[in-house]
Design an enzyme around this catalytic site. Structure first.
Site, mmCIF file in Angstrom:
data_model
loop_
_atom_site.group_PDB
_atom_site.id
_atom_site.type_symbol
_atom_site.label_atom_id
_atom_site.label_comp_id
_atom_site.label_asym_id
_atom_site.label_seq_id
_atom_site.Cartn_x
_atom_site.Cartn_y
_atom_site.Cartn_z
ATOM 1 N N ASN A 148 1.351 3.885 -3.102
ATOM 2 C CA ASN A 148 1.064 5.307 -2.882
ATOM 3 C C ASN A 148 2.226 6.187 -3.344
ATOM 4 O O ASN A 148 2.013 7.222 -3.988
ATOM 5 C CB ASN A 148 0.780 5.578 -1.402
ATOM 6 C CG ASN A 148 -0.641 5.203 -1.019
ATOM 7 O OD1 ASN A 148 -1.457 4.850 -1.867
ATOM 8 N ND2 ASN A 148 -0.944 5.285 0.275
ATOM 9 N N ARG A 197 -8.946 3.929 -7.453
ATOM 10 C CA ARG A 197 -8.309 3.689 -6.160
ATOM 11 C C ARG A 197 -9.419 3.529 -5.127
ATOM 12 O O ARG A 197 -10.468 4.161 -5.221
ATOM 13 C CB ARG A 197 -7.420 4.877 -5.755
ATOM 14 C CG ARG A 197 -6.388 5.320 -6.787
ATOM 15 C CD ARG A 197 -5.390 4.256 -7.103
ATOM 16 N NE ARG A 197 -4.824 3.710 -5.884
ATOM 17 C CZ ARG A 197 -4.209 2.554 -5.806
ATOM 18 N NH1 ARG A 197 -4.094 1.807 -6.860
ATOM 19 N NH2 ARG A 197 -3.713 2.143 -4.662
ATOM 20 N N GLU A 236 0.833 -1.208 0.000
ATOM 21 C CA GLU A 236 0.000 0.000 0.000
ATOM 22 C C GLU A 236 0.865 1.255 0.000
ATOM 23 O O GLU A 236 0.630 2.191 -0.763
ATOM 24 C CB GLU A 236 -0.937 0.012 1.220
ATOM 25 C CG GLU A 236 -2.030 -1.060 1.185
ATOM 26 C CD GLU A 236 -3.052 -0.849 0.064
ATOM 27 O OE1 GLU A 236 -3.237 0.294 -0.380
ATOM 28 O OE2 GLU A 236 -3.660 -1.838 -0.372
HETATM 29 N N1 LIG Z 1 3.144 8.984 -0.959
HETATM 30 C C1 LIG Z 1 2.128 9.837 -1.223
HETATM 31 N N2 LIG Z 1 2.364 10.992 -1.876
HETATM 32 C C2 LIG Z 1 1.366 11.853 -2.152
HETATM 33 N N3 LIG Z 1 0.087 11.642 -1.789
HETATM 34 C C3 LIG Z 1 -0.212 10.521 -1.118
HETATM 35 C C4 LIG Z 1 0.775 9.568 -0.802
HETATM 36 N N4 LIG Z 1 0.183 8.550 -0.126
HETATM 37 C C5 LIG Z 1 -1.108 8.863 -0.037
HETATM 38 N N5 LIG Z 1 -1.372 10.050 -0.624
HETATM 39 C C6 LIG Z 1 -2.682 10.736 -0.681
HETATM 40 O O1 LIG Z 1 -3.538 10.115 0.274
HETATM 41 C C7 LIG Z 1 -4.722 9.636 -0.369
HETATM 42 C C8 LIG Z 1 -5.238 8.405 0.343
HETATM 43 O O2 LIG Z 1 -4.343 7.329 0.205
HETATM 44 P P1 LIG Z 1 -4.909 5.848 0.311
HETATM 45 O O3 LIG Z 1 -5.639 5.721 1.598
HETATM 46 O O4 LIG Z 1 -3.785 4.901 0.086
HETATM 47 O O5 LIG Z 1 -5.968 5.750 -0.870
HETATM 48 P P2 LIG Z 1 -5.747 5.602 -2.457
HETATM 49 O O6 LIG Z 1 -4.305 5.242 -2.708
HETATM 50 O O7 LIG Z 1 -6.671 4.489 -2.851
HETATM 51 O O8 LIG Z 1 -6.089 6.930 -3.067
HETATM 52 C C9 LIG Z 1 -4.333 9.431 -1.824
HETATM 53 O O9 LIG Z 1 -5.432 9.450 -2.688
HETATM 54 C C10 LIG Z 1 -3.366 10.585 -2.042
HETATM 55 O O10 LIG Z 1 -4.061 11.785 -2.285
HETATM 56 MG MG LIG Z 2 -3.267 3.836 -1.689
#
Ligand SMILES: Nc1ncnc2c1ncn2[C@@H]1O[C@H](COP(=O)(O)OP(=O)(O)O)[C@@H](O)[C@H]1O
Ligand SMILES: [Mg+2]
Ligand SMILES: Nc1ncnc2c1ncn2[C@@H]1O[C@H](COP(=O)(O)OP(=O)(O)O)[C@@H](O)[C@H]1O
Ligand SMILES: [Mg+2]
Lengths: 146, 77, 146
Positions: free
Chosen positions: C50, C105, C46
């Site tokens: 991300n 996502r 995960e």
């Molecule tokens: N490493 C990262 N860099 C930039 N934004 C991030 C990162 N990790 C998470 N995010 C932000 O947090 C949100 C939520 O992450 P997550 O719970 O993993 O859901 P998803 O990946 O399905 O969108 C993402 O949609 C993104 O906007």
């Molecule tokens: Mg994610």
């Protein structure tokens, strides 16, 4: 096809296995034969063990670096330490030569690397550490075609 | 991990090392069969397909065969 | 029992699997249960996904760092990128929140991390990147005793 990674780890014997697993995970997309994979794991073991036992005299808490990359079918692996270094690389490479006969070392580490890989380059500077560069072309795909 | 799990009734307490060791035996056997049939070592993908396992499982199980016996001995007790 | 490692790799999707294999190799000496290992591999996936998709907007050639350490039974994993960063971390952590609904996502990445690990700390600075620290106590050894 192209990729790269660097693993930095502590000079502990359990990390020999970590280095082996990491390098096999890294080379998986090249679809090597099991034989090629085992050969590569063996040479990584030899170089990492050398870094721990010779480079750092079996002291833990020191850094060892495993760098891997491939471009098309050529895999490049570089194992480096910042340990004692090697005075005379040519002598160290001689089959059966070991500076630690008391540890029942075989003196065959470099010989194994040279046999299993296409290319081995050792650079070392006493007091500053050792760098072992290993290259191998993965020919699995050709073989699969017949 | 799917294949590893298929071997054992997993109630959440089964050690990875045990599943991997069993998978390692299957890999060894399959590799020997392949060598006999085709006269060469199988590729990772070929073995993965034969055994219906992922490349992660293959890599982990391959290494587990080499790990210190003691871990497995305690597991099998 | 104590150990540490750092893996630096390219922001390519095939390296999600590399990160998973490396972390499992690293935690092997802790002799985890199937469930513990799957949980840890899942959260690493995960966080790495991300970093690739959100941090670097699916561009390859960028660095992702996976740092792992354990001391006794506590495993610490830190995944960092130098990508776009997160404006509002609290909002990002909300279940079902995603900034990329067009990629289908689930918005459940952070929720999964919080469920599978004992402790999750996200620090991020827009334009500079994101750091996700994950901690989990391996309780396997206790369970084996029954
Ligand atoms: N490493 C990262 N860099 C930039 N934004 C991030 C990162 N990790 C998470 N995010 C932000 O947090 C949100 C939520 O992450 P997550 O719970 O993993 O859901 P998803 O990946 O399905 O969108 C993402 O949609 C993104 O906007
Ligand atoms: Mg994610
Ligand atoms: N990383 C290293 N740092 C210092 N010395 C090294 C290193 N690697 C190898 N050597 C030297 O080269 C010799 C030969 O290495 P090798 O062929 O692997 O045999 P062995 O490890 O069995 O001694 C070692 O005995 C040691 O003196
Ligand atoms: Mg040696």
């Amino acid at each position: 096809m192209k990729n790269r990674m660097t693993l930095t780890f502590d000079s502990r014997s359990e990390n020999e296995s970590l280095a082996r697993v990491t390098v096999s995970g890294f080379m998986a997309p090249l679809d090597p034969t099991m034989e090629e994979m085992m050969d590569v794991k063996t040479v990584v073991s030899e170089a990492v063990t050398n870094a721990i036992i010779h480079g750092y005299d079996s002291e833990d808490g020191k850094d060892i670096e495993l760098h891997c990359a491939y471009e098309n079918d050529e895999l490049v692996i570089v194992i480096s330490d910042n340990g004692s270094g090697i005075e005379d690389v040519e002598m160290a490479k001689e089959p059966l030569y070991t500076s630690k006969p008391e540890l029942e070392r075989s003196g065959m580490g470099f010989t194994i690397m040279e046999n299993f890989m296409d290319h081995v380059l050792v650079t070392s500077s006493p007091g500053n550490g050792t760098r072992v560069e290993l290259r191998k072309k993965m020919v699995a795909k050709d073989r699969v075609c017949h | 991990i799917g294949e590893i799990q298929r071997f054992i009734r997993d109630d959440g307490t089964v050690k990875v090392s045990r599943g991997l060791k069993e998978l390692n035996h299957k890999i060894k056997k399959k590799r020997e069969e392949w060598m006999k049939e085709y006269g060469r070592s199988p590729t990772m993908k070929e073995l993965e397909e034969e055994l219906d396992i992922s490349s992660e499982e293959l890599v982990q199980a391959e290494e587990a065969g080499r790990m210190p016996k003691s871990i497995y001995e305690t597991v099998y007790e």
